[in-house]
Design a protein around this motif. Sequence first.
Motif, PDB file in Angstrom:
ATOM      1  N   THR A 257       4.964   1.329  -4.995  1.00 20.51           N
ATOM      2  CA  THR A 257       4.128   1.851  -5.735  1.00 20.51           C
ATOM      3  C   THR A 257       3.020   1.969  -4.950  1.00 20.51           C
ATOM      4  O   THR A 257       2.028   2.843  -4.582  1.00 20.51           O
ATOM      5  CB  THR A 257       4.415   2.720  -6.812  1.00 20.51           C
ATOM      6  OG1 THR A 257       5.898   2.846  -7.030  1.00 20.51           O
ATOM      7  CG2 THR A 257       4.177   3.908  -6.998  1.00 20.51           C
ATOM      8  N   ASP A 260       1.922   2.727  -1.306  1.00 22.73           N
ATOM      9  CA  ASP A 260       1.800   3.544  -1.567  1.00 22.73           C
ATOM     10  C   ASP A 260       0.607   5.092  -1.673  1.00 22.73           C
ATOM     11  O   ASP A 260      -0.267   5.830  -0.768  1.00 22.73           O
ATOM     12  CB  ASP A 260       3.358   4.789  -1.476  1.00 22.73           C
ATOM     13  CG  ASP A 260       3.976   4.273  -1.364  1.00 22.73           C
ATOM     14  OD1 ASP A 260       4.325   3.637   0.299  1.00 22.73           O
ATOM     15  OD2 ASP A 260       4.902   4.387  -1.809  1.00 22.73           O
ATOM     16  N   GLU A 263      -2.613   3.729   0.471  1.00 20.51           N
ATOM     17  CA  GLU A 263      -2.494   4.222   1.483  1.00 20.51           C
ATOM     18  C   GLU A 263      -2.580   5.650   1.347  1.00 20.51           C
ATOM     19  O   GLU A 263      -3.421   6.119   2.607  1.00 20.51           O
ATOM     20  CB  GLU A 263      -1.285   3.476   2.274  1.00 20.51           C
ATOM     21  CG  GLU A 263      -1.258   2.818   2.552  1.00 20.51           C
ATOM     22  CD  GLU A 263      -1.382   2.622   3.579  1.00 20.51           C
ATOM     23  OE1 GLU A 263      -1.902   3.247   4.245  1.00 20.51           O
ATOM     24  OE2 GLU A 263      -1.702   1.153   4.175  1.00 20.51           O
ATOM     25  N   GLU A 264      -2.154   6.616   0.848  1.00 23.35           N
ATOM     26  CA  GLU A 264      -2.769   8.055   0.735  1.00 23.35           C
ATOM     27  C   GLU A 264      -4.184   7.960   0.670  1.00 23.35           C
ATOM     28  O   GLU A 264      -5.356   8.625   1.111  1.00 23.35           O
ATOM     29  CB  GLU A 264      -2.031   8.485  -0.520  1.00 23.35           C
ATOM     30  CG  GLU A 264      -2.652   9.599  -1.064  1.00 23.35           C
ATOM     31  CD  GLU A 264      -2.235  10.982   0.458  1.00 23.35           C
ATOM     32  OE1 GLU A 264      -3.076  11.970   0.442  1.00 23.35           O
ATOM     33  OE2 GLU A 264      -1.092  10.519   1.216  1.00 23.35           O
ATOM     34  N   ARG A 303       9.053  -1.441   7.168  1.00 27.68           N
ATOM     35  CA  ARG A 303       7.961  -0.618   7.063  1.00 27.68           C
ATOM     36  C   ARG A 303       7.200  -0.778   8.443  1.00 27.68           C
ATOM     37  O   ARG A 303       6.146  -0.396   8.648  1.00 27.68           O
ATOM     38  CB  ARG A 303       7.231   0.049   5.807  1.00 27.68           C
ATOM     39  CG  ARG A 303       7.999   0.785   4.843  1.00 27.68           C
ATOM     40  CD  ARG A 303       6.686   0.973   3.823  1.00 27.68           C
ATOM     41  NE  ARG A 303       8.085   1.280   2.606  1.00 27.68           N
ATOM     42  CZ  ARG A 303       7.558   2.004   0.934  1.00 27.68           C
ATOM     43  NH1 ARG A 303       5.730   2.204   1.699  1.00 27.68           N
ATOM     44  NH2 ARG A 303       7.718   3.014   0.903  1.00 27.68           N
TER      45      ARG A 303
END
Length: 478
Positions: A257, A260, A263-264, A303
């Motif tokens: 989490t 993510d 990265e956002e 990934r």
Amino acid sequence: MTTFVDRVELHVAAGSGGHGCASVHREKFKPLGGPDGGNGGRGGDVLLVVDQSITTLLDYHHKPHRSATNGKPGEGGNRSGKDGQDLILPVPDGTVVLDKAGNVLADLVGHGTSYVAAEGGRGGLGNAALASARRKAPGFALLGVPGGLQEIVLELKTVADVALVGYPSAGKSSLISVLSAAKPKIADYPFTTLVPNLGVVTAGETVYTIADVPGLIPGASQGKGLGLEFLRHVERCSVLVHVLDTATLESERDPVTDLDIIEEELKQYGGLGNRPRIVVLNKIDVPDGKDLAEMVRPDLEARGYRVFEVSAVAHMGLKELSFALAEMVGQARAAKPKEEATRIVIRPKAVDDTGFTVVQEEDGLFRVRGEKPERWVRQTDFNNDEAVGYLADRLNRLGVEASLMKAGARSGDGVAIGPEENAVVFDWEPTVMAGAEMLGRRGEDHRLEAPRPAAQRRRDKEAERDEAEKEYNDFKPF
């Protein structure tokens, strides 16, 4: 107390040029030996120069107003004034220079790279330099040009090969402290790191720099936390390293989490999508941290990430990480295009480029804009009729008078030279040879010549008047 500043507004003023001198040589038995006024000195420039020993813009935060020195005025005896001294402002490697609107003026990367932030004004010519066969004894000199004034913004973007990014307290500072000789502040509370830290790492034959960027949180790209202030330090890095905390005490967080979310934020900031990335699962010396790392590693590798399990405290897995980063940095350096030799770009002016423009405004005023006309106006002493006549002749030779006629200007119309906030405005009187009727052959001191007979002087004056009328009729638009 503030010790690190990476963005400042700077007000710089270049030195003004010294005034030229109007002087006549005098000595015993030679009371009028000719003009000998010297030129004024040039004003000093303000230069920004990259100095690798400088790491912050703190000095300009405390002293945002900087000025170069003025040129000295010229003196009699053909003595020119001394040039003003350039002001050199050292800035860190990676400093970006912007104007107030945010447009990039210069990107200063590499030791010794320089940029002229404000240009010094030209020195005025003395009357010795203005003398000619037609103007043997000028009774005036030109004024020095004021130095440039600029309001600029300096932004520092750290120049490093590798950037460590992640949540606060993920262990980035601890990691950079064991990979390099850097000594960042380390503590067990969030936002311990308030400034980017730089370290130098040697892995085999490769030497690279690594930056510890202050912790990011959700919404960093919109200004939350410290992220917006320091995301710019990631822009120049070739490799991004996600440092994920596998021993966090916050129940709602986990490494995937966290990845993510960061990265956002990087995506929202923009421009970082093509940077190679690796993932570091930190704090595996903690039993729960080791178990969580083994649990999430397959998902991260699926990934496409290269994953390394390390412990900065126990010095576990650091050698493998260091050499992997060296390999990626080497690949990034090899992929960069080779620097070409400095090229000189020549942009010749168009054949129909007069160097100025004449525009009639809504109120009927004719405005003249151009580098030469505006500089000449600034150099003119309007208390001296001869200097004003010299300006008028220069403008006429440049073609300003002819352009005013073509634009529809009539005798008595208002003409402004320069920008609205700093213009010289006058009522225009077309004369073609500007000022000729008022001053005759300006600058000629007949005491330096053999006297001409009265009849000859009368014929010369009539010939000059006829020539001026002929030129005016040739340009007359009606």
